[in-house]
Design an enzyme around this catalytic site. Structure first.
Site, PDB file in Angstrom:
ATOM      1  N   ASN A   9      37.657  46.834  33.886  1.00 33.73           N
ATOM      2  CA  ASN A   9      37.717  47.238  32.477  1.00 33.73           C
ATOM      3  C   ASN A   9      36.288  47.228  31.947  1.00 33.73           C
ATOM      4  O   ASN A   9      35.732  46.161  31.692  1.00 33.73           O
ATOM      5  CB  ASN A   9      38.608  46.251  31.705  1.00 33.73           C
ATOM      6  CG  ASN A   9      38.606  46.525  30.207  1.00 33.73           C
ATOM      7  OD1 ASN A   9      38.109  47.553  29.750  1.00 33.73           O
ATOM      8  ND2 ASN A   9      39.159  45.597  29.444  1.00 33.73           N
ATOM      9  N   TRP A  10      35.727  48.395  31.824  1.00 33.03           N
ATOM     10  CA  TRP A  10      34.323  48.482  31.381  1.00 33.03           C
ATOM     11  C   TRP A  10      34.161  48.165  29.899  1.00 33.03           C
ATOM     12  O   TRP A  10      33.058  48.025  29.412  1.00 33.03           O
ATOM     13  CB  TRP A  10      33.774  49.884  31.649  1.00 33.03           C
ATOM     14  CG  TRP A  10      33.579  50.230  33.091  1.00 33.03           C
ATOM     15  CD1 TRP A  10      33.942  49.483  34.183  1.00 33.03           C
ATOM     16  CD2 TRP A  10      32.960  51.411  33.607  1.00 33.03           C
ATOM     17  NE1 TRP A  10      33.596  50.135  35.333  1.00 33.03           N
ATOM     18  CE2 TRP A  10      32.998  51.326  35.006  1.00 33.03           C
ATOM     19  CE3 TRP A  10      32.396  52.552  33.018  1.00 33.03           C
ATOM     20  CZ2 TRP A  10      32.465  52.325  35.838  1.00 33.03           C
ATOM     21  CZ3 TRP A  10      31.880  53.550  33.824  1.00 33.03           C
ATOM     22  CH2 TRP A  10      31.916  53.430  35.230  1.00 33.03           C
ATOM     23  N   LYS A  11      35.269  48.152  29.168  1.00 29.50           N
ATOM     24  CA  LYS A  11      35.231  47.977  27.710  1.00 29.50           C
ATOM     25  C   LYS A  11      34.294  49.036  27.118  1.00 29.50           C
ATOM     26  O   LYS A  11      34.222  50.148  27.652  1.00 29.50           O
ATOM     27  CB  LYS A  11      34.834  46.538  27.358  1.00 29.50           C
ATOM     28  CG  LYS A  11      35.710  45.518  28.104  1.00 29.50           C
ATOM     29  CD  LYS A  11      35.584  44.115  27.624  1.00 29.50           C
ATOM     30  CE  LYS A  11      36.523  43.231  28.435  1.00 29.50           C
ATOM     31  NZ  LYS A  11      36.518  41.846  27.993  1.00 29.50           N
ATOM     32  N   HIS A  95      45.373  44.783  25.393  1.00 31.40           N
ATOM     33  CA  HIS A  95      44.264  43.872  25.685  1.00 31.40           C
ATOM     34  C   HIS A  95      44.047  42.970  24.471  1.00 31.40           C
ATOM     35  O   HIS A  95      44.223  43.406  23.330  1.00 31.40           O
ATOM     36  CB  HIS A  95      42.995  44.676  26.002  1.00 31.40           C
ATOM     37  CG  HIS A  95      41.909  43.809  26.562  1.00 31.40           C
ATOM     38  ND1 HIS A  95      41.138  42.998  25.763  1.00 31.40           N
ATOM     39  CD2 HIS A  95      41.504  43.603  27.827  1.00 31.40           C
ATOM     40  CE1 HIS A  95      40.294  42.326  26.535  1.00 31.40           C
ATOM     41  NE2 HIS A  95      40.496  42.667  27.793  1.00 31.40           N
ATOM     42  N   GLU A  97      41.500  42.099  22.993  1.00 36.03           N
ATOM     43  CA  GLU A  97      40.550  42.635  22.011  1.00 36.03           C
ATOM     44  C   GLU A  97      41.243  43.644  21.098  1.00 36.03           C
ATOM     45  O   GLU A  97      40.920  43.747  19.917  1.00 36.03           O
ATOM     46  CB  GLU A  97      39.339  43.240  22.747  1.00 36.03           C
ATOM     47  CG  GLU A  97      38.454  42.134  23.322  1.00 36.03           C
ATOM     48  CD  GLU A  97      37.717  42.482  24.599  1.00 36.03           C
ATOM     49  OE1 GLU A  97      37.563  43.669  24.918  1.00 36.03           O
ATOM     50  OE2 GLU A  97      37.286  41.533  25.290  1.00 36.03           O
ATOM     51  N   GLU A 167      45.589  37.329  30.855  1.00 36.25           N
ATOM     52  CA  GLU A 167      44.191  37.111  30.471  1.00 36.25           C
ATOM     53  C   GLU A 167      44.131  36.074  29.350  1.00 36.25           C
ATOM     54  O   GLU A 167      44.310  36.427  28.170  1.00 36.25           O
ATOM     55  CB  GLU A 167      43.557  38.422  29.971  1.00 36.25           C
ATOM     56  CG  GLU A 167      43.498  39.507  31.009  1.00 36.25           C
ATOM     57  CD  GLU A 167      42.358  40.495  30.734  1.00 36.25           C
ATOM     58  OE1 GLU A 167      41.636  40.802  31.685  1.00 36.25           O
ATOM     59  OE2 GLU A 167      42.181  40.912  29.573  1.00 36.25           O
ATOM     60  N   GLY A 173      35.083  36.771  28.894  1.00 39.83           N
ATOM     61  CA  GLY A 173      33.672  36.921  28.538  1.00 39.83           C
ATOM     62  C   GLY A 173      32.979  35.609  28.212  1.00 39.83           C
ATOM     63  O   GLY A 173      31.884  35.597  27.659  1.00 39.83           O
ATOM     64  N   SER A 212      36.658  36.154  33.080  1.00 37.85           N
ATOM     65  CA  SER A 212      35.488  35.615  33.775  1.00 37.85           C
ATOM     66  C   SER A 212      35.668  35.538  35.294  1.00 37.85           C
ATOM     67  O   SER A 212      35.207  34.585  35.929  1.00 37.85           O
ATOM     68  CB  SER A 212      35.103  34.235  33.208  1.00 37.85           C
ATOM     69  OG  SER A 212      34.730  34.355  31.847  1.00 37.85           O
ATOM     70  N   GLY A 233      36.215  42.294  33.753  1.00 31.97           N
ATOM     71  CA  GLY A 233      35.380  42.842  32.679  1.00 31.97           C
ATOM     72  C   GLY A 233      33.940  42.937  33.125  1.00 31.97           C
ATOM     73  O   GLY A 233      33.541  43.841  33.865  1.00 31.97           O
ATOM     74  N   GLY A 234      33.140  41.974  32.706  1.00 32.23           N
ATOM     75  CA  GLY A 234      31.697  41.998  32.955  1.00 32.23           C
ATOM     76  C   GLY A 234      31.306  42.303  34.393  1.00 32.23           C
ATOM     77  O   GLY A 234      30.404  43.121  34.646  1.00 32.23           O
TER      78      GLY A 234
HETATM   79  P1  13P Z   1      35.456  39.301  31.634  1.00 31.43           P
HETATM   80  O1  13P Z   1      35.698  39.487  33.107  1.00 31.43           O
HETATM   81  O2  13P Z   1      34.156  39.851  31.177  1.00 31.43           O
HETATM   82  O3  13P Z   1      35.718  37.893  31.201  1.00 31.43           O
HETATM   83  O4  13P Z   1      36.579  40.190  30.867  1.00 31.43           O
HETATM   84  C1  13P Z   1      37.898  40.080  31.243  1.00 31.43           C
HETATM   85  C2  13P Z   1      38.664  41.140  30.568  1.00 31.43           C
HETATM   86  O5  13P Z   1      38.862  41.110  29.368  1.00 31.43           O
HETATM   87  C3  13P Z   1      39.158  42.259  31.389  1.00 31.43           C
HETATM   88  O6  13P Z   1      40.061  43.049  30.677  1.00 31.43           O
END
Ligand code: 13P
Length: 251
Positions: A9-11, A95, A97, A167, A173, A212, A233-234
């Site tokens: 997930n590149w966000k 998600h 967010e 999640e 993050g 994470s 994510g990251g």
């Molecule tokens: P991180 O891996 O950056 O913690 O993000 C997880 C995430 O929200 C994937 O959708």
């Protein structure tokens, strides 16, 4: 045996040139990733480019969100059918967010899951508790409420093609990963809820962990019985890290 799945997930990250390099590095290594589904979820605007770069590989593309209406006067939105039209086969739904920053309710997430399925997309439905909810002993009830809302509106028919991603919000993050035991406990709970509805579906559905995930903690997370891969994510923005995580999932 459930086939593992790792989704990136590149966000809201990535330029055309960064995406170009990142996906090329990944597709170069695609043949070494056997018995694994890999999904890349870039920002909407990069989807056509990423889909093109993934042509001829097993990598799939997904959106990060969708609008429940198919078309019309919904300024700024993208529909499920548009994602399909541009070559996506997955879409992330609910998600944290989206839930927390854009006020998406359980009901809307459930509606989006049903819409995604109706469009032929495979929803990756995200659930998870906040730190406050965990500290108040409400993890199970929150996750159960989120999962049940989807089952009630969208039905078990959206699974097993659909995916659930656990999640924990406090792990996203933050560098603070759930321990394998904490994650496994919630994954087992989710599978148990689904089993009450349909034991075959529960046995087949893939439940991903997200929050994470890095190359160094992926092995012990993915070793857990009910963790079938990750939503990253990251670390999905670095080809070497994402590939290392993908390789872990195939073991
Ligand atoms: P991180 O891996 O950056 O913690 O993000 C997880 C995430 O929200 C994937 O959708």
């Amino acid at each position: 045996m459930r086939r593992p799945l790792v989704a990136g997930n590149w966000k809201m990250n990535g330029t055309t040139s960064h995406a170009w390099r990142l996906v090329n590095e990944m597709t170069d290594a695609a043949s070494s990733l056997e018995a694994l589904d890999v999904v890349i979820c870039p920002p909407f605007i990069l989807i056509p480019q990423v889909v093109k770069q993934c042509e001829g590989t097993e990598f799939a593309a997904g959106g990060q969100n969708l609008e429940v209406h198919a078309e019309g006067a919904y300024t700024g939105e993208i529909s499920g059918s548009m994602l399909v039209d541009h070559g996506c086969s997955f879409v992330i739904v609910g998600h944290s967010e989206r839930r927390n920053l854009y006020g998406e309710s359980d009901a809307l997430v459930a509606e989006k899951t049903a819409t995604a399925h109706a469009c032929g997309l495979r929803p990756i439905v995200c659930v998870g508790e906040t730190l406050e909810e965990r500290e108040n002993g409400r993890t199970a009830s929150v996750v159960e409420r989120q999962v049940r809302a989807v089952i009630e509106r969208a039905g078990m028919g959206v699974f097993p093609a659909g995916i659930v991603a656990y999640e924990p919000v406090w792990a996203i993050g933050t560098g603070q990963t759930a321990t394998p035991r904490q994650a496994q406990e919630v994954h087992a709970l989710i599978r148990g809820l689904l089993r009450q509805e349909n034991s075959d579906v529960a046995a087949q559905i893939r439940i991903l962990y997200g929050g994470s995930v890095k190359p160094d903690n992926a092995p012990e997370l993915f070793a857990e019985e009910d963790i079938d891969g990750g939503l990253i994510g990251g670390a999905s923005l670095e080809a070497a890290d994402f590939l290392a995580i993908c390789r872990t999932a195939t073991h």
